[in-house]
Structure formats: structure tokens, C-alpha cells
Scaffold this active site. Structure first.
Site, PDB file in Angstrom:
ATOM      1  N   ILE A 166       0.842  -1.206   0.000  1.00 37.32           N
ATOM      2  CA  ILE A 166       0.000   0.000   0.000  1.00 37.32           C
ATOM      3  C   ILE A 166       0.875   1.252   0.000  1.00 37.32           C
ATOM      4  CG2 ILE A 166      -1.764   1.301   1.288  1.00 37.32           C
ATOM      5  CD1 ILE A 166      -2.828  -1.468   2.247  1.00 37.32           C
ATOM      6  N   THR A 243      -4.382   5.125   7.138  1.00 36.90           N
ATOM      7  CA  THR A 243      -5.329   4.167   6.540  1.00 36.90           C
ATOM      8  C   THR A 243      -4.941   2.745   6.950  1.00 36.90           C
ATOM      9  OG1 THR A 243      -3.951   4.171   4.550  1.00 36.90           O
ATOM     10  CG2 THR A 243      -5.938   5.549   4.499  1.00 36.90           C
ATOM     11  N   ALA A 244      -4.055   2.622   7.975  1.00 31.44           N
ATOM     12  CA  ALA A 244      -3.569   1.288   8.357  1.00 31.44           C
ATOM     13  C   ALA A 244      -4.408   0.732   9.512  1.00 31.44           C
ATOM     14  CB  ALA A 244      -2.095   1.373   8.711  1.00 31.44           C
ATOM     15  N   ASP A 269      -8.848   7.117   8.497  1.00 29.36           N
ATOM     16  CA  ASP A 269      -9.830   6.097   8.122  1.00 29.36           C
ATOM     17  C   ASP A 269     -10.007   5.048   9.215  1.00 29.36           C
ATOM     18  OD1 ASP A 269     -11.590   4.710   6.384  1.00 29.36           O
ATOM     19  OD2 ASP A 269      -9.988   3.358   5.753  1.00 29.36           O
ATOM     20  N   GLU A 274     -12.388   1.118  17.264  1.00 32.60           N
ATOM     21  CA  GLU A 274     -13.554   1.172  16.362  1.00 32.60           C
ATOM     22  C   GLU A 274     -14.695   0.353  16.933  1.00 32.60           C
ATOM     23  OE1 GLU A 274     -12.361   0.039  12.398  1.00 32.60           O
ATOM     24  OE2 GLU A 274     -10.711   1.451  12.405  1.00 32.60           O
ATOM     25  N   HIS A 292     -13.562   3.822   8.331  1.00 31.46           N
ATOM     26  CA  HIS A 292     -12.881   2.602   7.845  1.00 31.46           C
ATOM     27  C   HIS A 292     -13.436   2.149   6.477  1.00 31.46           C
ATOM     28  CE1 HIS A 292     -10.346  -1.037   9.316  1.00 31.46           C
ATOM     29  NE2 HIS A 292     -10.280  -0.905   8.002  1.00 31.46           N
TER      30      HIS A 292
HETATM   31  O1  LIG Z   1      -8.713  -2.882   6.800  1.00 35.98           O
HETATM   32  C1  LIG Z   1      -8.716  -3.596   5.852  1.00 35.98           C
HETATM   33  C2  LIG Z   1      -7.904  -4.781   5.714  1.00 35.98           C
HETATM   34  O2  LIG Z   1      -7.168  -5.126   6.648  1.00 35.98           O
HETATM   35  O3  LIG Z   1      -7.973  -5.422   4.669  1.00 35.98           O
END
Ligand SMILES: O=CC(=O)O
Length: 334
Positions: A166, A243-244, A269, A274, A292
Site C-alpha cells: 500500500i 489508513t492502516a 480512516d 472502532e 474505515h
Molecule cells: O482494513 C482492511 C484490511 O485489513 O484489509
């Protein structure tokens, strides 16, 4: 249930790759879990789930079963030999407890890459341009009155913390915007993989980046990798994108950093607890927050489901698995 077919228990229904799910019936008996709580599931393991061979799960499975921790793994029947996770991050599952019980864990890293990198770029640009306050200002009838100026990406240093699949996809997307990419990993990448991004130490990445994108997996070493101390070492007005996984950043410290002005903006995100979000963070106008959504597209979710089910199919057929987690990488088949 047919006694001759291996039993794949789905912890979540398949919503997108339905024809692949149907085709699995040729090689396996499949059921979607009906237990509503962890205890009910443990109870069902003594009855209707006593013969399961494979578990298919997603990040939403925790809502029924909680974490797939040591206790959970030890309760699984001896017949269960594989857990096929639909997702790239498998922090909800204990790989060493799986290994102790002779269970191979697979994950789905490849299909999440593009959609997650797309969202990271959207959050990066949105945070840099202070889009969040403008959205509420417009709806409140104030148009752009009082809206702070944003910043251009051209010539800014983007520090990518964790340059895996990513991270590299984010780097590629950041180039047309004129961002200068640097990265930190435990080890530098090959020249080909780094593709021109400079390798820097963690300290240098913290101290010299205008924007920091968090892309490491969550584990014991990365929990709160960024806390108050690390934030204090960052540039004034730094932009942070995550985003991790939420727990890589101390969420309360990040909210404090926004409040003091040390952090210019964040694009987030993922959250530490959560679906709960730190109250202070929620109230911060300069926090561009989404729930998320990294992989939340029809196409990507279909690819992820297909990938995870392909691992399950291979598991029941006893052929080479597509993607065991790195900790189980030597386990090629059943
Ligand atoms: O958060 C999403 C994943 O781990 O694929």
C-alpha cells in the site's frame, strides 16, 4: 450436511462474489455462522460446528466472536486446520496460537492495495486543503467565510511509514501531485521497489516530513508507534494520514496535537477503538474522518472475498495456498 465434504464455516456472509461462493459447493459444505455471541459459538462448537475444517472470516467477525485470540483458537475442534481471513490486516487473529494448534492462517493482501491507496490520497489532499471545515461551513450557510487556507502538495515531503504494497501504491499516486516521497521500513527496499523514494530513519521521517502516511501493520511493536513524544518531534503544522490501523497512533495524543496546533490536519480512516472515536478528535474541525472505508467498494470487496475463498478452496483440496500470513509462509498446503 454431506458427511463426505469438508465443512467451511463462514463467519460473515459473502455479499459480492456470490458465484464463487456457489461454486465452492462443489468441493465443500458451507454454512454461515448463526451463533450471536462468543459463548454461544463456543457452545455450538460442541454441536453443529464440531466438524469444521476451515473458517472464513472478515474484519467484521469480531462483532460475533471477539478476537481470534489464544482462548478462541484453543477451543476450535481438531478438525479445523485453516482460518482464511478476508483482509490484509490480521491483527485480530493470533498467528502463533494458530501455529501451536496446527492451524494455517491465510490473509488477502493483494486485493486491498489500490482501493486503500486511493483513499489515502483522497485523505491526504483533503486534509492538506482543509476540506473538512469547508464541508460544514457550506452546509451551515457560511460558504467559505472563516475557512483557513489549505496547502499545495507540490514540493512537500511525504514520509511513508511502512513502504509495503500500500505504501508503494501511495507513492506512485503521489508523484503526479509533485510530492517528494521518503520512507521508513525496518529495512530499506531494493532500488527497484523503492523506485526513487529515499530511505530515512524513523527519527528523520518524523522530523522532516510535511505529511506522514501511516502504512505499517498493527502488532505489538507498532502499537502507539506514534504518541505524544513522536508528535512533538514532527514539523509544526504536519499533516498525518492513517489508513492502516488506528492503534498505531495514540488517538488522544493526536487530538491534543490538533488542539494545540502542532498538527495542521489529519486524514483518518481507522481508529483505536472502532467503532468508538475519541471525543476530542471528533470535535476537531481539522480532522477529516471517514469510517474505515479503505476497501469499501463493490469491486474491491468482490476481489477480497474471491481471494479469501480461493484460499479456503485450496485448503479443502489440500493444494498450495495462495497467501499464508508471513508467519506461516512455509505452510504451502494442508
Ligand atoms: O482494513 C482492511 C484490511 O485489513 O484489509
Amino acid at each position: 450436511m454431506s458427511p463426505t465434504k469438508p465443512f467451511i464455516l463462514f463467519f460473515n456472509p459473502v455479499r459480492h462474489a456470490k458465484s464463487f461462493y456457489e461454486s465452492l459447493q462443489d468441493v465443500a459444505h458451507t454454512e454461515v455462522v448463526t451463533s450471536k455471541t462468543r459463548d454461544e459459538f463456543f457452545n455450538d462448537l460442541g454441536g453443529k460446528y464440531k466438524d469444521i475444517s476451515v473458517i472464513y472470516r472478515t474484519s467484521a467477525s469480531g462483532a460475533v466472536a471477539g478476537k481470534f485470540d489464544e482462548e478462541f483458537i484453543q477451543r476450535l475442534p481438531a478438525s479445523c486446520k485453516h482460518i482464511c481471513h478476508n483482509g490484509a490486516g490480521y491483527d485480530q487473529i493470533d498467528p502463533s496460537a494458530c501455529a501451536k494448534r496446527g492451524i494455517t492462517l491465510t490473509y488477502a493482501p493483494d486485493p486491498v492495495t489500490e482501493a486503500t491507496a486511493d483513499l489515502a490520497i483522497w485523505l491526504l489532499l483533503g486534509a492538506l486543503r482543509q476540506l473538512n471545515p469547508s464541508l460544514s461551513s457550506l452546509r451551515a450557510g457560511n460558504f467559505k467565510k472563516g475557512i483557513d487556507f489549505g496547502h499545495d502538495p507540490q514540493g512537500k515531503v511525504l514520509g511513508i511509514l511502512g513502504m509495503g504494497r500500500i505504501g508503494r501504491a501511495i507513492k506512485k499516486r503521489s508523484e503526479p501531485f509533485g510530492l517528494i516521497t521518503r520512507y521508513h521500513n525496518r529495512r530499506p527496499l531494493s532500488e527497484e521497489e523503492a523506485a526513487g523514494a529515499e530511505y530515512v530513519s524513523f527519527e528523520k521521517l518524523l522530523a522532516e516530513s510535511d505529511i506522514i502516511s501511516v502504512n505499517v501493520p498493527l502488532n505489538a511493536n507498532t502499537t502507539h508507534l506514534i504518541g505524544a513524544k513522536e508528535i512533538s518531534k514532527m514539523k509544526d503544522g504536519v499533516v498525518i494520514v492513517n489508513t492502516a490501523r488506528g492503534a498505531i497512533i495514540d488517538e488522544a495524543a493526536m487530538a491534543d496535537g490538533l488542539e494545540s496546533g502542532k498538527i495542521g490536519a489529519v486524514g483518518i480512516d481507522v481508529y483505536e477503538h472502532e467503532p468508538e472515536i475519541n471525543e476530542k478528535l471528533l470535535k476537531q474541525d481539522r480532522a477529516l474522518l471517514v469510517p474505515h472505508l479503505g476497501t469499501h467498494t463493490t469491486e474491491t470487496l468482490a476481489k477480497m472475498e474471491t481471494w479469501a475463498m480461493e484460499n479456503a478452496r485450496r485448503a479443502v483440496l489440500g493444494i498450495e495456498l495462495l497467501s499464508p500470513v508471513p508467519e506461516h509462509a512455509n505452510t504451502k498446503s494442508q
